[in-house]
Write a protein that holds these residues in place. Structure first.
Motif, PDB file in Angstrom:
ATOM      1  N   PRO A  58       0.841  -1.204   0.000  1.00 55.30           N
ATOM      2  CA  PRO A  58       0.000   0.000   0.000  1.00 55.30           C
ATOM      3  C   PRO A  58       0.869   1.245   0.000  1.00 55.30           C
ATOM      4  CG  PRO A  58       0.032  -1.021   2.175  1.00 55.30           C
ATOM      5  CD  PRO A  58       0.701  -1.979   1.243  1.00 55.30           C
ATOM      6  N   PRO A  59       0.417   2.322  -0.636  1.00 55.65           N
ATOM      7  CA  PRO A  59       1.231   3.537  -0.691  1.00 55.65           C
ATOM      8  C   PRO A  59       1.511   4.077   0.712  1.00 55.65           C
ATOM      9  CG  PRO A  59      -0.597   3.652  -2.240  1.00 55.65           C
ATOM     10  CD  PRO A  59      -0.841   2.459  -1.384  1.00 55.65           C
ATOM     11  N   GLU A  60       2.766   4.356   0.986  1.00 53.03           N
ATOM     12  CA  GLU A  60       3.156   4.863   2.300  1.00 53.03           C
ATOM     13  C   GLU A  60       4.373   5.758   2.165  1.00 53.03           C
ATOM     14  OE1 GLU A  60       2.446   5.351   6.287  1.00 53.03           O
ATOM     15  OE2 GLU A  60       1.374   3.842   5.110  1.00 53.03           O
ATOM     16  N   ALA A  61       4.199   7.026   2.531  1.00 53.73           N
ATOM     17  CA  ALA A  61       5.322   7.955   2.628  1.00 53.73           C
ATOM     18  C   ALA A  61       5.905   7.788   4.020  1.00 53.73           C
ATOM     19  CB  ALA A  61       4.855   9.388   2.394  1.00 53.73           C
ATOM     20  N   LEU A  70       9.766   5.484   0.324  1.00 50.47           N
ATOM     21  CA  LEU A  70       8.429   5.427  -0.259  1.00 50.47           C
ATOM     22  C   LEU A  70       8.070   4.000  -0.634  1.00 50.47           C
ATOM     23  CD1 LEU A  70       5.918   6.847  -1.521  1.00 50.47           C
ATOM     24  CD2 LEU A  70       7.292   7.156  -3.596  1.00 50.47           C
ATOM     25  N   GLU A  71       6.936   3.540  -0.136  1.00 51.35           N
ATOM     26  CA  GLU A  71       6.398   2.228  -0.494  1.00 51.35           C
ATOM     27  C   GLU A  71       5.197   2.416  -1.410  1.00 51.35           C
ATOM     28  OE1 GLU A  71       4.911  -1.914   1.718  1.00 51.35           O
ATOM     29  OE2 GLU A  71       5.059  -0.045   2.852  1.00 51.35           O
ATOM     30  N   GLY A  72       5.025   1.489  -2.343  1.00 51.48           N
ATOM     31  CA  GLY A  72       3.858   1.533  -3.218  1.00 51.48           C
ATOM     32  C   GLY A  72       3.845   2.719  -4.164  1.00 51.48           C
ATOM     33  N   ALA A  73       5.019   3.117  -4.633  1.00 50.16           N
ATOM     34  CA  ALA A  73       5.108   4.259  -5.551  1.00 50.16           C
ATOM     35  C   ALA A  73       4.478   3.927  -6.897  1.00 50.16           C
ATOM     36  CB  ALA A  73       6.571   4.646  -5.752  1.00 50.16           C
ATOM     37  N   VAL A  74       3.961   4.955  -7.547  1.00 45.48           N
ATOM     38  CA  VAL A  74       3.476   4.823  -8.919  1.00 45.48           C
ATOM     39  C   VAL A  74       4.210   5.844  -9.774  1.00 45.48           C
ATOM     40  CG1 VAL A  74       1.220   3.957  -8.242  1.00 45.48           C
ATOM     41  CG2 VAL A  74       1.560   6.408  -8.498  1.00 45.48           C
ATOM     42  N   ALA A  75       4.350   5.541 -11.047  1.00 47.10           N
ATOM     43  CA  ALA A  75       5.079   6.420 -11.956  1.00 47.10           C
ATOM     44  C   ALA A  75       4.121   7.343 -12.693  1.00 47.10           C
ATOM     45  CB  ALA A  75       5.878   5.601 -12.954  1.00 47.10           C
ATOM     46  N   LEU A  76       4.512   8.590 -12.840  1.00 47.01           N
ATOM     47  CA  LEU A  76       3.776   9.494 -13.712  1.00 47.01           C
ATOM     48  C   LEU A  76       4.062   9.084 -15.153  1.00 47.01           C
ATOM     49  CD1 LEU A  76       2.085  12.148 -13.923  1.00 47.01           C
ATOM     50  CD2 LEU A  76       4.266  13.344 -14.189  1.00 47.01           C
ATOM     51  N   ARG A  92      13.245   8.923 -12.282  1.00 52.15           N
ATOM     52  CA  ARG A  92      12.827   9.627 -11.064  1.00 52.15           C
ATOM     53  C   ARG A  92      11.417  10.203 -11.187  1.00 52.15           C
ATOM     54  NH1 ARG A  92      18.355  13.067  -9.605  1.00 52.15           N
ATOM     55  NH2 ARG A  92      19.651  11.256  -9.091  1.00 52.15           N
ATOM     56  N   ALA A  93      10.566   9.550 -11.956  1.00 49.47           N
ATOM     57  CA  ALA A  93       9.189  10.023 -12.134  1.00 49.47           C
ATOM     58  C   ALA A  93       8.220   9.267 -11.235  1.00 49.47           C
ATOM     59  CB  ALA A  93       8.769   9.885 -13.588  1.00 49.47           C
ATOM     60  N   TRP A  94       8.727   8.708 -10.125  1.00 47.86           N
ATOM     61  CA  TRP A  94       7.912   7.927  -9.206  1.00 47.86           C
ATOM     62  C   TRP A  94       7.456   8.804  -8.044  1.00 47.86           C
ATOM     63  CZ3 TRP A  94       6.884   2.873 -10.491  1.00 47.86           C
ATOM     64  CH2 TRP A  94       7.684   2.329 -11.523  1.00 47.86           C
ATOM     65  N   GLY A  95       6.246   8.565  -7.574  1.00 45.83           N
ATOM     66  CA  GLY A  95       5.761   9.355  -6.460  1.00 45.83           C
ATOM     67  C   GLY A  95       4.641   8.664  -5.719  1.00 45.83           C
ATOM     68  N   HIS A  96       4.248   9.268  -4.618  1.00 46.03           N
ATOM     69  CA  HIS A  96       3.067   8.799  -3.896  1.00 46.03           C
ATOM     70  C   HIS A  96       1.863   9.035  -4.808  1.00 46.03           C
ATOM     71  CE1 HIS A  96      -0.137   8.634  -0.893  1.00 46.03           C
ATOM     72  NE2 HIS A  96       0.726   8.075  -0.059  1.00 46.03           N
ATOM     73  N   PRO A  97       0.895   8.126  -4.828  1.00 47.08           N
ATOM     74  CA  PRO A  97      -0.269   8.329  -5.705  1.00 47.08           C
ATOM     75  C   PRO A  97      -0.957   9.670  -5.510  1.00 47.08           C
ATOM     76  CG  PRO A  97      -0.272   6.093  -4.836  1.00 47.08           C
ATOM     77  CD  PRO A  97       0.854   6.813  -4.147  1.00 47.08           C
ATOM     78  N   ALA A  98      -0.919  10.230  -4.305  1.00 48.74           N
ATOM     79  CA  ALA A  98      -1.555  11.527  -4.072  1.00 48.74           C
ATOM     80  C   ALA A  98      -0.869  12.623  -4.879  1.00 48.74           C
ATOM     81  CB  ALA A  98      -1.518  11.877  -2.585  1.00 48.74           C
ATOM     82  N   LEU A  99       0.453  12.564  -4.984  1.00 49.47           N
ATOM     83  CA  LEU A  99       1.184  13.563  -5.762  1.00 49.47           C
ATOM     84  C   LEU A  99       0.961  13.358  -7.255  1.00 49.47           C
ATOM     85  CD1 LEU A  99       3.215  15.864  -6.115  1.00 49.47           C
ATOM     86  CD2 LEU A  99       5.049  14.180  -5.927  1.00 49.47           C
ATOM     87  N   GLN A 246      -1.451   8.651   6.654  1.00 52.33           N
ATOM     88  CA  GLN A 246      -0.058   8.230   6.492  1.00 52.33           C
ATOM     89  C   GLN A 246       0.671   8.443   7.825  1.00 52.33           C
ATOM     90  OE1 GLN A 246       1.411   7.402   2.806  1.00 52.33           O
ATOM     91  NE2 GLN A 246      -0.587   6.580   3.383  1.00 52.33           N
ATOM     92  N   THR A 247       0.577   7.460   8.697  1.00 54.12           N
ATOM     93  CA  THR A 247       1.077   7.609  10.068  1.00 54.12           C
ATOM     94  C   THR A 247       2.589   7.655  10.158  1.00 54.12           C
ATOM     95  OG1 THR A 247       0.953   5.201  10.389  1.00 54.12           O
ATOM     96  CG2 THR A 247      -0.986   6.515  11.028  1.00 54.12           C
ATOM     97  N   GLU A 248       3.281   7.152   9.145  1.00 50.83           N
ATOM     98  CA  GLU A 248       4.746   7.151   9.164  1.00 50.83           C
ATOM     99  C   GLU A 248       5.334   8.428   8.556  1.00 50.83           C
ATOM    100  OE1 GLU A 248       6.779   4.753  10.460  1.00 50.83           O
ATOM    101  OE2 GLU A 248       4.978   3.775  11.221  1.00 50.83           O
ATOM    102  N   CYS A 249       4.483   9.254   7.979  1.00 52.59           N
ATOM    103  CA  CYS A 249       4.931  10.461   7.278  1.00 52.59           C
ATOM    104  C   CYS A 249       5.083  11.611   8.268  1.00 52.59           C
ATOM    105  CB  CYS A 249       3.913  10.815   6.195  1.00 52.59           C
ATOM    106  SG  CYS A 249       4.378  12.189   5.127  1.00 52.59           S
ATOM    107  N   ARG A 250       6.127  12.411   8.083  1.00 50.73           N
ATOM    108  CA  ARG A 250       6.419  13.515   8.989  1.00 50.73           C
ATOM    109  C   ARG A 250       6.313  14.844   8.237  1.00 50.73           C
ATOM    110  NH1 ARG A 250       5.182  10.169  11.666  1.00 50.73           N
ATOM    111  NH2 ARG A 250       6.377   8.889  13.120  1.00 50.73           N
TER     112      ARG A 250
END
Length: 300
Positions: A58-61, A70-76, A92-99, A246-250
């Motif tokens: 699952p996506p996790e920042a 970053l876990e569960g990254a998707v590519a633009l 380097r076109a990978w990101g969190h799905p929200a981005l 995203q509980t691990e994200c700061r």
């Protein structure tokens, strides 16, 4: 002396981001080779920089923007209705799905909202996030993206063109003002991005911030998100807040209130600001990242 809230190593790493989109594929290959030769085996830059695929899950920042993964990254996708991904050889076109969703959403709005033909998108993150071998101190959790201040052309660029062409420098040689390449559409682009609720900050050259302060009308609330930072002559750096759940994200501390167009901005044009410490950067080790990052990078 003004406190920057960052160690000297991070200052140097973020400074190097300033002109990075202009570096060609050949220049980057040479730079990466030189960096690798001086990194210890457990350097996080070496480990994450060698990963070519995302980690399933699952996506996790995880962690902070300048110290995480970053876990569960998707590519633009390399091409969209109103965007093109630059420097494809970097992967380097990978990101969190929200981005990724926000970039696709905003790109479709820009022709009408800002008279901007489309986005040329630079670095987002590596497949598993983490520290990069070259170019950035942040971009580690999939919530940062560089957007060129060059309008998207009316044709599709070839992969070679995307790797080699330079972004447009918009800052005058003295660093005090923007140059003749600046247009009102650049300001509308930045305002449109800053108006997105999920965007926490947009880093720009101090001269660009100064111009935005002068050109903004009575609605100035969006200027709070526009933060001056060294370089960024040819691109802007957008940063999203941690997505809900995203509980691990700061998150970064929110910007101070106000439009940031007074004394705070004036400091960036002083000798102290223009000559920051340039101590040698110390590489991050896996042990410097959240424990979940070591497990993530070891996953198949």
């Amino acid at each position: 002396m003004r406190s920057l809230g960052l160690g000297a190593a991070l200052i140097v790493a973020l400074w190097s981001c300033a002109a990075w989109p202009q570096n060609s594929a050949a220049q980057e290959t040479a730079h990466r080779t030189a960096v690798l030769a001086h990194l210890p085996p457990d350097a996080a830059q070496r480990v994450f920089g060698s990963e070519a695929t995302p980690a399933a899950g699952p996506p996790e920042a995880i962690g902070a923007y300048e110290r995480g993964c970053l876990e569960g990254a998707v590519a633009l996708p390399a091409d969209g209705p109103n965007w093109q991904v630059m420097r494809p050889s970097r992967n380097r076109a990978w990101g969190h799905p929200a981005l990724i969703a926000l970039l696709e959403h905003v790109a479709l709005k820009l022709p009408g909202a800002a008279h901007w033909p489309g986005l040329l998108i630079g670095d987002i993150a590596q497949p598993r996030g983490g520290p990069m071998l070259t170019g950035h101190g942040s971009h580690q959790i999939g919530l940062d993206a560089d957007i060129w201040l060059t309008p998207m052309p009316s044709r599709r660029l070839s992969p070679a063109e995307r790797d080699e062409m330079s972004a447009t420098d918009l800052v005058a040689a003295d660093g005090n003002e923007v140059d003749d390449a600046w247009t009102p559409q650049h300001g509308r682009l930045v305002e449109a991005l800053a108006s997105e609720p999920a965007v926490a900050r947009i880093f720009v050259n101090p001269a660009i911030k100064r111009t935005l302060c002068h050109e903004a009308g009575t609605d100035r609330a969006w200027l709070t998100k526009i933060r001056p930072w060294w370089g960024h002559n040819d691109h802007i750096h957008i940063r999203l807040s941690c997505p809900a759940g995203q509980t691990e994200c700061r998150n970064q501390t929110p910007p101070p209130p106000g439009d940031g167009c007074g004394k705070e901005l004036n400091w960036w044009f002083t000798p102290e600001a223009r000559h920051p410490p340039r101590a040698p950067a110390k590489p991050l080790l896996l042990a410097d990242l959240p424990p979940a990052c070591a497990r993530l990078v070891a996953a198949p």
